[in-house]
Design a protein around this motif. Structure first.
Motif, PDB file in Angstrom:
ATOM      1  N   GLY A 176       0.690   0.103  20.441  1.00 22.60           N
ATOM      2  CA  GLY A 176      -0.704   0.448  20.591  1.00 22.60           C
ATOM      3  C   GLY A 176      -1.669  -0.432  21.020  1.00 22.60           C
ATOM      4  O   GLY A 176      -1.314  -1.208  21.561  1.00 22.60           O
ATOM      5  N   PRO A 177      -2.862  -0.471  20.482  1.00 18.57           N
ATOM      6  CA  PRO A 177      -3.861  -1.345  20.665  1.00 18.57           C
ATOM      7  C   PRO A 177      -3.439  -2.720  20.190  1.00 18.57           C
ATOM      8  O   PRO A 177      -4.045  -3.732  20.528  1.00 18.57           O
ATOM      9  CB  PRO A 177      -5.195  -0.686  19.897  1.00 18.57           C
ATOM     10  N   ASP A 178      -2.781  -2.637  19.269  1.00 22.68           N
ATOM     11  CA  ASP A 178      -2.022  -3.867  18.694  1.00 22.68           C
ATOM     12  C   ASP A 178      -0.679  -4.393  19.438  1.00 22.68           C
ATOM     13  O   ASP A 178       0.375  -4.284  18.977  1.00 22.68           O
ATOM     14  CB  ASP A 178      -1.793  -3.766  17.180  1.00 22.68           C
ATOM     15  N   GLY A 179      -0.906  -4.810  20.796  1.00 24.95           N
ATOM     16  CA  GLY A 179       0.317  -5.242  21.423  1.00 24.95           C
ATOM     17  C   GLY A 179       1.169  -4.301  21.977  1.00 24.95           C
ATOM     18  O   GLY A 179       2.307  -4.684  22.504  1.00 24.95           O
ATOM     19  N   GLY A 180       0.755  -3.035  22.381  1.00 29.46           N
ATOM     20  CA  GLY A 180       1.848  -2.010  23.052  1.00 29.46           C
ATOM     21  C   GLY A 180       1.999  -2.518  24.277  1.00 29.46           C
ATOM     22  O   GLY A 180       0.964  -3.179  25.087  1.00 29.46           O
ATOM     23  N   VAL A 181       3.237  -2.101  24.732  1.00 27.86           N
ATOM     24  CA  VAL A 181       3.575  -2.309  26.076  1.00 27.86           C
ATOM     25  C   VAL A 181       3.272  -1.308  27.057  1.00 27.86           C
ATOM     26  O   VAL A 181       3.579  -0.014  26.881  1.00 27.86           O
ATOM     27  CB  VAL A 181       5.261  -2.606  25.959  1.00 27.86           C
ATOM     28  N   HIS A 182       2.551  -1.657  28.071  1.00 24.56           N
ATOM     29  CA  HIS A 182       2.086  -0.776  28.986  1.00 24.56           C
ATOM     30  C   HIS A 182       2.966  -0.726  30.299  1.00 24.56           C
ATOM     31  O   HIS A 182       2.848  -1.350  31.348  1.00 24.56           O
ATOM     32  CB  HIS A 182       0.722  -0.919  29.344  1.00 24.56           C
ATOM     33  N   VAL A 183       3.966   0.294  30.295  1.00 20.92           N
ATOM     34  CA  VAL A 183       5.004   0.390  31.313  1.00 20.92           C
ATOM     35  C   VAL A 183       5.302   1.606  31.692  1.00 20.92           C
ATOM     36  O   VAL A 183       4.976   2.703  30.952  1.00 20.92           O
ATOM     37  CB  VAL A 183       6.252  -0.491  30.927  1.00 20.92           C
ATOM     38  N   THR A 184       5.820   1.740  32.962  1.00 20.60           N
ATOM     39  CA  THR A 184       6.367   2.932  33.335  1.00 20.60           C
ATOM     40  C   THR A 184       7.685   2.595  34.230  1.00 20.60           C
ATOM     41  O   THR A 184       7.897   1.501  34.520  1.00 20.60           O
ATOM     42  CB  THR A 184       5.510   3.697  34.224  1.00 20.60           C
ATOM     43  N   ASP A 185       8.555   3.738  34.493  1.00 23.09           N
ATOM     44  CA  ASP A 185       9.889   3.162  35.357  1.00 23.09           C
ATOM     45  C   ASP A 185       9.699   3.569  36.631  1.00 23.09           C
ATOM     46  O   ASP A 185       8.896   4.534  36.709  1.00 23.09           O
ATOM     47  CB  ASP A 185      11.124   3.938  34.367  1.00 23.09           C
ATOM     48  N   VAL A 186      10.583   3.469  37.321  1.00 22.15           N
ATOM     49  CA  VAL A 186      10.460   3.716  38.730  1.00 22.15           C
ATOM     50  C   VAL A 186      10.651   5.216  39.096  1.00 22.15           C
ATOM     51  O   VAL A 186       9.718   5.652  40.161  1.00 22.15           O
ATOM     52  CB  VAL A 186      11.657   2.989  39.522  1.00 22.15           C
ATOM     53  N   THR A 187      11.245   6.045  38.272  1.00 23.64           N
ATOM     54  CA  THR A 187      11.556   7.280  38.606  1.00 23.64           C
ATOM     55  C   THR A 187      10.159   8.074  38.202  1.00 23.64           C
ATOM     56  O   THR A 187       9.605   8.803  38.997  1.00 23.64           O
ATOM     57  CB  THR A 187      12.433   8.080  37.622  1.00 23.64           C
ATOM     58  N   ASN A 188       9.217   7.680  37.480  1.00 24.63           N
ATOM     59  CA  ASN A 188       7.910   8.263  36.806  1.00 24.63           C
ATOM     60  C   ASN A 188       7.135   7.732  37.994  1.00 24.63           C
ATOM     61  O   ASN A 188       6.163   8.551  38.517  1.00 24.63           O
ATOM     62  CB  ASN A 188       7.800   8.000  35.557  1.00 24.63           C
ATOM     63  N   ALA A 189       7.007   6.622  38.218  1.00 24.14           N
ATOM     64  CA  ALA A 189       6.196   5.832  39.043  1.00 24.14           C
ATOM     65  C   ALA A 189       6.223   6.683  40.464  1.00 24.14           C
ATOM     66  O   ALA A 189       5.329   6.713  41.299  1.00 24.14           O
ATOM     67  CB  ALA A 189       6.347   4.315  39.080  1.00 24.14           C
ATOM     68  N   SER A 190       7.471   7.149  41.006  1.00 24.81           N
ATOM     69  CA  SER A 190       7.518   7.617  42.335  1.00 24.81           C
ATOM     70  C   SER A 190       7.088   8.930  42.283  1.00 24.81           C
ATOM     71  O   SER A 190       7.050   9.558  43.190  1.00 24.81           O
ATOM     72  CB  SER A 190       9.312   7.556  42.421  1.00 24.81           C
ATOM     73  N   ARG A 191       6.425   9.576  41.069  1.00 31.75           N
ATOM     74  CA  ARG A 191       5.848  10.814  41.142  1.00 31.75           C
ATOM     75  C   ARG A 191       4.621  10.828  40.905  1.00 31.75           C
ATOM     76  O   ARG A 191       3.892  11.779  40.892  1.00 31.75           O
ATOM     77  CB  ARG A 191       6.476  11.683  39.950  1.00 31.75           C
ATOM     78  N   THR A 192       3.893   9.606  41.423  1.00 34.00           N
ATOM     79  CA  THR A 192       2.357   9.679  41.099  1.00 34.00           C
ATOM     80  C   THR A 192       1.573   9.657  42.496  1.00 34.00           C
ATOM     81  O   THR A 192       0.400   9.988  42.600  1.00 34.00           O
ATOM     82  CB  THR A 192       2.156   8.205  40.421  1.00 34.00           C
ATOM     83  N   LEU A 193       2.228   9.562  43.608  1.00 33.35           N
ATOM     84  CA  LEU A 193       1.770   9.429  44.816  1.00 33.35           C
ATOM     85  C   LEU A 193       1.248   8.034  45.263  1.00 33.35           C
ATOM     86  O   LEU A 193       0.364   7.650  46.378  1.00 33.35           O
ATOM     87  CB  LEU A 193       0.617  10.365  45.236  1.00 33.35           C
TER      88      LEU A 193
END
Length: 503
Positions: A176-193
């Motif tokens: 979380g706020p203490d070093g949490g990794v902020h990522v998404t994968d290509v399948t989810n990213a492909s659903r954002t427009l």
């Protein structure tokens, strides 16, 4: 301690589940918790992202305890998630800015209409392969930025993060706020427009079009890759996969070859067809989406037909109308009559998705006469799922030039034999269900296991797939054609119900 299992987190629309799988892809333990559905206004659907995280904190350790193991025996964890649901949270406190806005939510109706009228609106589909619709995340992000005082300034500064559910959970799991990794994968990213479907990266033109600050966005990664190590819930376990739930089901059904397709029958239903390494553009109302990407290999694309309401119609029949006490009773009630008695139900509760994309459509029951009983209505409820599947398959065959030969099915509704037979009948192809019905969870586990070498390759995963049931078509072609014509006429009557100026 040998790593004997892979864990899957399936963060769905109604509940979150943790499942442990062994080398044979067999289910070892399952824990599940439902979360509250919030409906603050008509057409609005929200979830509390903090509640979902707390549920995971409870069920993760329980799944390990149920199997009598510690986290040291888990090789990796993979996450499958309800797609498009939008979470915005504060980078420093980890507290969500508002409740998560669910994929079924239609509050962005007016905004989508407005954006669609722009002369450059054609770029959206050109660049990301998706329709401009309330279903996807970008209009929701924009709506929240426009309607939450001070939020845009915080987002511009990089103090507010956006993610779909897997991003939120990975960030929380890795600190979380203490070093949490902020990522998404290509399948989810492909659903954002917001992602360019060809180069798999956030697209500046799309970010400008929707007015979404880049500083909010997670980093896009392959679907199967180690993103980080959990510090909470299952400390020390590698988080090695993320896939949108429908892509996870495609993976769990081992649809690794071009032309292989699956349909998952849940709250909504989603038909995905593997189209290989090239994105195919639909001219028949389907979506072009990323199927999966393993590590550094090229991405595999899919065509998708999304149906908004299938299992949700059975739930409404049970909870909204009170005509049945439990979902399985619908099959018994539908079997009490020989046919639908001329009655059709089109469940356009929040518009129609593929292949129509009519957000103004609303549900109807047509063909009512005094002859109609609740048995006929029950049958019409089930048939609605069959006909909606047929519409999507017709569109897929037309777009891909591939004729669907078999449909692999999974999800809760596949327990309904009458429905499965009806789908085989209206598609005129065999319908096949695998031994492991939990294909969404299995797909996330498979991808995570592949990423860390727990399973060697795709071929090994294919060998785990076993058929449990099959339904063969047995409907008279003339009857099929006549009924499909009736269905299509019913669908047309749902159009133009909500007028654009109505809030």
């Amino acid at each position: 301690m040998a790593e004997r299992y892979v864990m899957s987190i399936d963060q769905g629309t109604t509940s979150t589940r943790c499942i442990l799988f062994d080398h044979g892809g067999r289910l070892v333990s399952v824990t599940q918790r439902e979360h509250k559905q919030h409906f603050p206004r008509p057409g609005w659907v929200e979830h509390d992202a903090t509640e979902i995280w707390r549920n995971l904190e409870q069920i993760g350790p329980k799944a390990l305890a149920q199997a009598g193991i510690g986290s040291g025996e888990v090789a990796a964890v993979g996450i499958a998630n309800q797609r498009e649901t939008t979470v915005l949270w504060d980078r420093h406190t980890g507290i969500p800015v508002t409740r998560a806005v669910v994929w079924q939510d239609t509050r962005t109706d007016m905004l989508v209409e407005e954006l669609a009228r722009r002369p450059d609106a054609y770029i959206v589909e050109d660049l990301c392969g998706l329709h401009l619709a309330t279903y996807f995340s970008a209009p929701t992000i924009r709506w929240l930025l426009d309607h939450t005082p001070g939020l845009r300034e915080r987002a511009d500064r990089g103090d507010v993060l956006f993610g779909t559910m897997e991003s939120w959970l990975i960030w929380k799991l890795t600190g979380g706020p203490d070093g949490g990794v902020h990522v998404t994968d290509v399948t989810n990213a492909s659903r954002t427009l917001l992602m360019n479907i060809n180069n798999l990266s956030w697209d500046d033109t799309l970010l400008d079009f929707f007015g979404v600050p880049r500083a909010m966005l997670p980093e896009i990664r392959p679907s199967a890759q180690t993103y980080g190590v959990a510090t909470r819930v299952m400390p020390g376990v590698r988080i090695a996969a993320a896939l949108g739930d429908q892509q996870a089901a495609l993976f769990g059904q081992t649809c690794f070859a071009v032309g292989e397709a699956k349909c998952t029958y849940g709250t909504g239903s989603f038909l995905l067809l593997n189209t290989g390494h090239e994105p195919i553009r639909s001219t028949h109302g389907l979506l072009t989406t990323v199927g999966y990407q393993i590590g550094d290999e090229p991405a595999v694309y899919a065509m998708e037909g999304s149906i908004a309401v299938t299992g949700a119609l059975v739930q409404w029949f049970r909870d909204g109308l009170g005509l049945i006490g439990t979902a399985p009773e619908i099959e018994t009630m539908a079997r009490s009559v020989g046919d639908n008695g001329g009655c059709y139900i089109v469940p356009a509760f929040s518009g129609l998705f593929a292949p129509h994309w009519r957000s103004e459509a609303r549900g109807i029951i047509v063909g009512l006469t005094s002859y109609i009983t609740k048995g006929h209505l029950a049958r019409a409820v089930l048939e609605a799922t069959g006909w909606q599947t047929r519409e999507v398959v017709d569109a897929m065959n037309a777009d891909s030039g591939l004729d669907l030969r078999t449909l692999n099915v999974d999800g809760g509704m596949t327990a309904n034999n009458l429905l499965m037979q009806f789908i085989a009948d209206v598609l005129n192809v065999p319908v096949v269900r695998p031994m492991v019905a939990e294909t969404v969870s299995l797909g996330a586990a498979y991808a995570a296991g592949l990423a860390v070498g727990y399973w060697p390759d795709l071929e090994g995963l294919r060998r785990n797939w076993h058929r449990a049931a099959q339904w063969l078509p047995a409907m008279d072609p003339a009857l099929r054609a006549r009924e499909y014509d009736n269905w299509q006429r019913a669908v047309e009557r749902t159009f133009d119900w909500i007028k654009p100026h109505e809030e």
